[in-house]
Design an enzyme around this catalytic site. Structure first.
Site, PDB file in Angstrom:
ATOM      1  N   SER A  95       0.823  -1.194   0.000  1.00 26.97           N
ATOM      2  CA  SER A  95       0.000   0.000   0.000  1.00 26.97           C
ATOM      3  C   SER A  95       0.870   1.263   0.000  1.00 26.97           C
ATOM      4  O   SER A  95       1.712   1.426  -0.880  1.00 26.97           O
ATOM      5  CB  SER A  95      -0.961  -0.041   1.200  1.00 26.97           C
ATOM      6  OG  SER A  95      -1.947   0.951   1.093  1.00 26.97           O
ATOM      7  N   ASP A 217     -10.088  -4.017  -5.862  1.00 24.58           N
ATOM      8  CA  ASP A 217      -9.459  -3.353  -4.712  1.00 24.58           C
ATOM      9  C   ASP A 217     -10.043  -1.951  -4.611  1.00 24.58           C
ATOM     10  O   ASP A 217      -9.778  -1.101  -5.457  1.00 24.58           O
ATOM     11  CB  ASP A 217      -7.943  -3.307  -4.914  1.00 24.58           C
ATOM     12  CG  ASP A 217      -7.199  -2.675  -3.738  1.00 24.58           C
ATOM     13  OD1 ASP A 217      -7.847  -2.081  -2.863  1.00 24.58           O
ATOM     14  OD2 ASP A 217      -5.956  -2.770  -3.711  1.00 24.58           O
ATOM     15  N   HIS A 245      -7.570  -5.221  -0.444  1.00 25.26           N
ATOM     16  CA  HIS A 245      -6.356  -4.416  -0.485  1.00 25.26           C
ATOM     17  C   HIS A 245      -5.164  -5.087   0.198  1.00 25.26           C
ATOM     18  O   HIS A 245      -4.085  -4.513   0.242  1.00 25.26           O
ATOM     19  CB  HIS A 245      -6.638  -3.065   0.183  1.00 25.26           C
ATOM     20  CG  HIS A 245      -5.578  -2.027  -0.035  1.00 25.26           C
ATOM     21  ND1 HIS A 245      -5.152  -1.636  -1.290  1.00 25.26           N
ATOM     22  CD2 HIS A 245      -4.846  -1.297   0.860  1.00 25.26           C
ATOM     23  CE1 HIS A 245      -4.212  -0.716  -1.169  1.00 25.26           C
ATOM     24  NE2 HIS A 245      -4.011  -0.494   0.114  1.00 25.26           N
TER      25      HIS A 245
END
Length: 267
Positions: A95, A217, A245
């Site tokens: 991320s 996502d 995610h």
């Protein structure tokens, strides 16, 4: 302060292998990589750490001034590499840590020799000609909710971020991770994350890079994965058969297979 203690650094795996640094995302800690470590430990020296303000890092080291920009977190990563005298390491960032890794490569040439970006997003806000997945109103509402009731925000958002509604234990784990983070420090990291724009930083990356995206996502839609891939010269884009995610938790086999194949090709 000793960096190893400050960032709760853990080193495992093959001491003779190439170093692979696993970096967690917002609201998480190094425990989120527990399903990835076994896939790497035989061949690689695996380095895990917690950003200051996360996990079991040293709270007294937190500075709102330093961590109000992604460069502050990138310095954490660089200083961990320096403390362990890592050379040509592979930085695996989930991320926002994918963007932190992109910054760290430029800050410490030679320390990081390759990148793996897991569900990256250089900008969460939509812009002209760019779809990040969120409007300004979306981000304002998200941050206002987080700042006014962090525990409530965590309980609501964790299952949404994780996806996989048919496996509620995954969302529960992410919620618990969020809730274990100091709310004031989480607020700083959240604003730094969701208001960041690292699109130009991608163009400076000059190391082999693997971009991993999921088929669905909500935080980093497929358009974002394509953008990151196009922005980084000679990068490789792999679409995982995974939703949500956090594919290293929801689809660890596919995620690990993609990472180990990329690492093997670097040799």
């Amino acid at each position: 302060m000793d960096v190893v203690r400050r960032n709760n650094v853990t080193v495992t795996g093959n001491p003779q292998g190439r170093a692979v640094v696993l970096a967690h995302g917002f609201g998480c800690d190094q425990n989120m990589w527990r399903l990835t470590v076994p896939a790497l430990a035989e061949d690689y020296r695996v380095v895990l750490f917690d950003y200051v303000g996360s996990g079991r890092s040293e709270p007294s080291a937190f500075s709102e001034e330093r961590y109000s920009c992604l460069e502050g977190y990138a310095w954490d990563a660089v200083e961990v590499c320096e403390a362990l005298d890592l050379r040509d390491a592979v930085f695996v960032g989930h991320s926002v840590s994918a963007m932190i890794g992109a910054l760290a490569v430029g800050m410490a040439p030679g320390r990081i020799g390759a990148l793996v970006m897991v569900a990256p997003s250089p900008r969460y806000l939509d812009d002209d000609g760019y779809r990040g997945g969120f409007s300004t109103e979306d981000i304002d509402e998200l941050l206002a909710s987080l700042e006014s009731n962090y525990l409530g925000w965590s309980a609501t958002m964790a299952p949404v971020i994780m996806g996989n509604a048919d496996r509620p234990e995954l969302g529960e784990e992410l919620k618990n991770s969020f809730c274990a983070t100091d709310p004031d420090m989480a607020r700083v990291f959240a604003r730094t994350t969701f208001l960041s724009d690292s699109r130009d930083d991608l163009k400076t990356v000059r190391v082999p890079t693997l971009v991993l995206e999921c088929t669905q996502d909500i935080i980093a839609p497929r358009e974002v994965g394509a953008f990151v891939h196009q922005a980084i010269a000679d990068s490789t884009l792999v679409t995982l058969e995974a939703t949500g995610h956090c594919p290293h938790l929801s689809a660890p086999e596919a995620t690990n297979e993609a990472i180990t194949a990329f690492l093997a090709a670097l040799r």
